[in-house]
Design a protein around this motif. Structure first.
Motif, short mmCIF file in Angstrom:
data_model
loop_
_atom_site.label_atom_id
_atom_site.label_comp_id
_atom_site.label_asym_id
_atom_site.label_seq_id
_atom_site.Cartn_x
_atom_site.Cartn_y
_atom_site.Cartn_z
N ALA A 108 0.84 -1.21 0.00
CA ALA A 108 0.00 0.00 0.00
C ALA A 108 0.87 1.24 0.00
CB ALA A 108 -0.93 -0.02 1.22
N GLY A 109 1.45 1.57 -1.12
CA GLY A 109 2.34 2.71 -1.19
C GLY A 109 1.66 4.05 -1.09
N THR A 110 0.89 4.43 -2.09
CA THR A 110 0.28 5.75 -2.14
C THR A 110 -0.63 6.01 -0.94
OG1 THR A 110 0.40 5.77 -4.55
CG2 THR A 110 -1.18 7.28 -3.53
N PHE A 111 -1.44 5.01 -0.58
CA PHE A 111 -2.36 5.19 0.55
C PHE A 111 -1.59 5.54 1.82
CE2 PHE A 111 -4.52 3.42 4.30
CZ PHE A 111 -5.69 4.15 4.26
N LEU A 112 -0.48 4.87 2.05
CA LEU A 112 0.29 5.11 3.28
C LEU A 112 1.10 6.40 3.22
CD1 LEU A 112 1.52 1.51 4.12
CD2 LEU A 112 -0.39 2.76 5.13
N PHE A 113 1.81 6.60 2.13
CA PHE A 113 2.71 7.74 2.06
C PHE A 113 1.99 9.06 1.81
CE2 PHE A 113 5.63 4.19 1.36
CZ PHE A 113 6.54 4.47 2.37
N GLN A 114 0.75 8.99 1.37
CA GLN A 114 -0.03 10.23 1.17
C GLN A 114 -1.22 10.29 2.13
OE1 GLN A 114 -0.97 10.73 -3.00
NE2 GLN A 114 1.17 10.76 -3.57
N HIS A 115 -1.18 9.50 3.17
CA HIS A 115 -2.28 9.51 4.14
C HIS A 115 -2.32 10.88 4.81
CE1 HIS A 115 -4.80 8.45 7.57
NE2 HIS A 115 -5.18 7.40 6.86
N PRO A 116 -3.51 11.48 4.90
CA PRO A 116 -3.59 12.86 5.43
C PRO A 116 -3.13 12.98 6.88
CG PRO A 116 -5.79 11.94 5.06
CD PRO A 116 -4.80 10.98 4.47
N GLN A 117 -3.15 11.90 7.64
CA GLN A 117 -2.71 11.94 9.04
C GLN A 117 -1.35 11.30 9.24
OE1 GLN A 117 -6.25 10.02 10.56
NE2 GLN A 117 -6.96 11.97 11.38
N GLY A 118 -0.67 10.97 8.16
CA GLY A 118 0.67 10.42 8.25
C GLY A 118 0.73 8.90 8.09
N LEU A 119 1.93 8.44 7.88
CA LEU A 119 2.19 7.02 7.61
C LEU A 119 1.68 6.10 8.72
CD1 LEU A 119 3.68 4.94 5.76
CD2 LEU A 119 5.70 5.36 7.16
N LEU A 120 2.01 6.41 9.96
CA LEU A 120 1.63 5.55 11.07
C LEU A 120 0.11 5.42 11.19
CD1 LEU A 120 2.58 3.78 13.37
CD2 LEU A 120 2.68 5.81 14.82
N LYS A 121 -0.61 6.53 11.02
CA LYS A 121 -2.08 6.48 11.07
C LYS A 121 -2.62 5.63 9.92
CE LYS A 121 -3.23 9.26 14.50
NZ LYS A 121 -3.98 8.91 15.65
N GLY A 122 -2.00 5.73 8.77
CA GLY A 122 -2.42 4.92 7.63
C GLY A 122 -2.25 3.43 7.90
N VAL A 123 -1.12 3.07 8.50
CA VAL A 123 -0.87 1.67 8.85
C VAL A 123 -1.91 1.19 9.86
CG1 VAL A 123 0.74 0.09 9.99
CG2 VAL A 123 1.60 1.74 8.32
N LYS A 124 -2.16 2.00 10.87
CA LYS A 124 -3.16 1.63 11.89
C LYS A 124 -4.54 1.48 11.25
CE LYS A 124 -0.80 3.52 15.90
NZ LYS A 124 -0.81 4.50 16.98
N GLU A 125 -4.88 2.35 10.31
CA GLU A 125 -6.18 2.26 9.65
C GLU A 125 -6.30 0.94 8.87
OE1 GLU A 125 -8.66 4.72 6.27
OE2 GLU A 125 -7.27 5.84 7.54
N LEU A 126 -5.26 0.58 8.13
CA LEU A 126 -5.31 -0.69 7.40
C LEU A 126 -5.40 -1.88 8.35
CD1 LEU A 126 -2.86 -0.31 4.40
CD2 LEU A 126 -5.34 -0.28 4.39
N LYS A 127 -4.63 -1.84 9.41
CA LYS A 127 -4.67 -2.94 10.39
C LYS A 127 -6.05 -3.06 11.02
CE LYS A 127 0.10 -3.52 11.83
NZ LYS A 127 1.01 -3.52 12.98
N SER A 128 -6.68 -1.93 11.33
CA SER A 128 -8.00 -1.99 11.95
C SER A 128 -9.04 -2.58 10.99
CB SER A 128 -8.44 -0.61 12.43
OG SER A 128 -8.80 0.22 11.35
N LYS A 129 -8.90 -2.31 9.71
CA LYS A 129 -9.81 -2.89 8.71
C LYS A 129 -9.62 -4.39 8.61
CE LYS A 129 -11.75 0.89 7.25
NZ LYS A 129 -13.16 1.14 7.31
N HIS A 130 -8.38 -4.83 8.77
CA HIS A 130 -8.09 -6.27 8.72
C HIS A 130 -8.66 -6.99 9.93
CE1 HIS A 130 -6.13 -10.06 8.21
NE2 HIS A 130 -5.44 -9.90 9.31
N GLN A 131 -8.62 -6.35 11.07
CA GLN A 131 -9.07 -6.99 12.32
C GLN A 131 -10.59 -6.99 12.43
OE1 GLN A 131 -6.83 -4.60 15.03
NE2 GLN A 131 -4.96 -5.81 14.77
N ASN A 132 -11.28 -6.14 11.65
CA ASN A 132 -12.76 -6.09 11.71
C ASN A 132 -13.39 -7.14 10.89
OD1 ASN A 132 -12.67 -3.92 13.42
ND2 ASN A 132 -12.79 -2.42 11.78
#
Length: 182
Positions: free
Chosen positions: A158-182
């Motif tokens: 997930a390149g673009t989604f993470l590196f251009q995430h409006p709240q930063g890379l770490l928030k983007g990673v957390k967002e993807l992880k939360s979608k996986h856990q749901n």
């Protein structure tokens, strides 16, 4: 760059970090030994770069394994899974990278028809009782990640989604992880 990354890792960390290379180039066999010497863990070659198809791919897979790296193969969104099955049957490839965008640049839209390819690979893996990994690369975001995982993907790029995430890379990673856990 691979050598610099590998050398920057602490010895204990280096054993756990996978340096995964997607070599989307013509003549990837020219780079196998150099990438192995630099410390790459996995060498993923582009199926469509194989001028003589299966024979070139089989020889390249053997060379990759002989160099000490793991071998992966990447396919474009329009390439049928059936094209790579003869190679997979040999058991030399441990990962298939299903491109969900056309190669070339980031920021493209996920092509949903690749979900069927992912399901097909996951079914083949189950039938053959193999530990083949399925990687999906391109257009991965908080909407497409759950679809790819549900279809059978093990690894997401997930390149673009993470590196251009409006709240930063770490928030983007957390967002993807939360979608996986749901």
């Amino acid at each position: 760059m691979v050598k610099d990354i590998r050398q920057s890792l602490e010895p204990d960390e280096g054993r756990h970090v996978i340096l995964d290379l997607h070599m989307c180039v013509n003549g990837p066999e020219r780079y196998v030994q150099a990438m192995a010497d630099a410390g790459a863990t996995r060498f993923i070659f582009q199926w469509e770069a194989m001028k003589n198809g299966f024979d070139d791919a089989l020889n390249l897979a053997r060379a990759i394994l002989e160099s000490g790296m793991e071998c992966g193969v990447s396919i474009n969104p329009e390439t049928p899974i059936a094209d790579i099955l003869p190679l997979l049957e040999h058991g030399l490839v441990m990962l298939v990278d299903v491109l969900s965008v056309n190669p070339g640049f980031g920021g493209q839209q996920f092509q949903e028809h690749v979900l069927e390819k992912i399901r097909e690979l996951a079914q083949w893996r189950s039938e053959k009782q193999t530990e083949l990994l399925i990687l999906v690369d391109g257009g991965i975001n908080s909407h497409t990640a759950p679809m790819a995982i549900k279809a059978g993907a093990d690894i997401l790029v997930a390149g673009t989604f993470l590196f251009q995430h409006p709240q930063g890379l770490l928030k983007g990673v957390k967002e993807l992880k939360s979608k996986h856990q749901n």
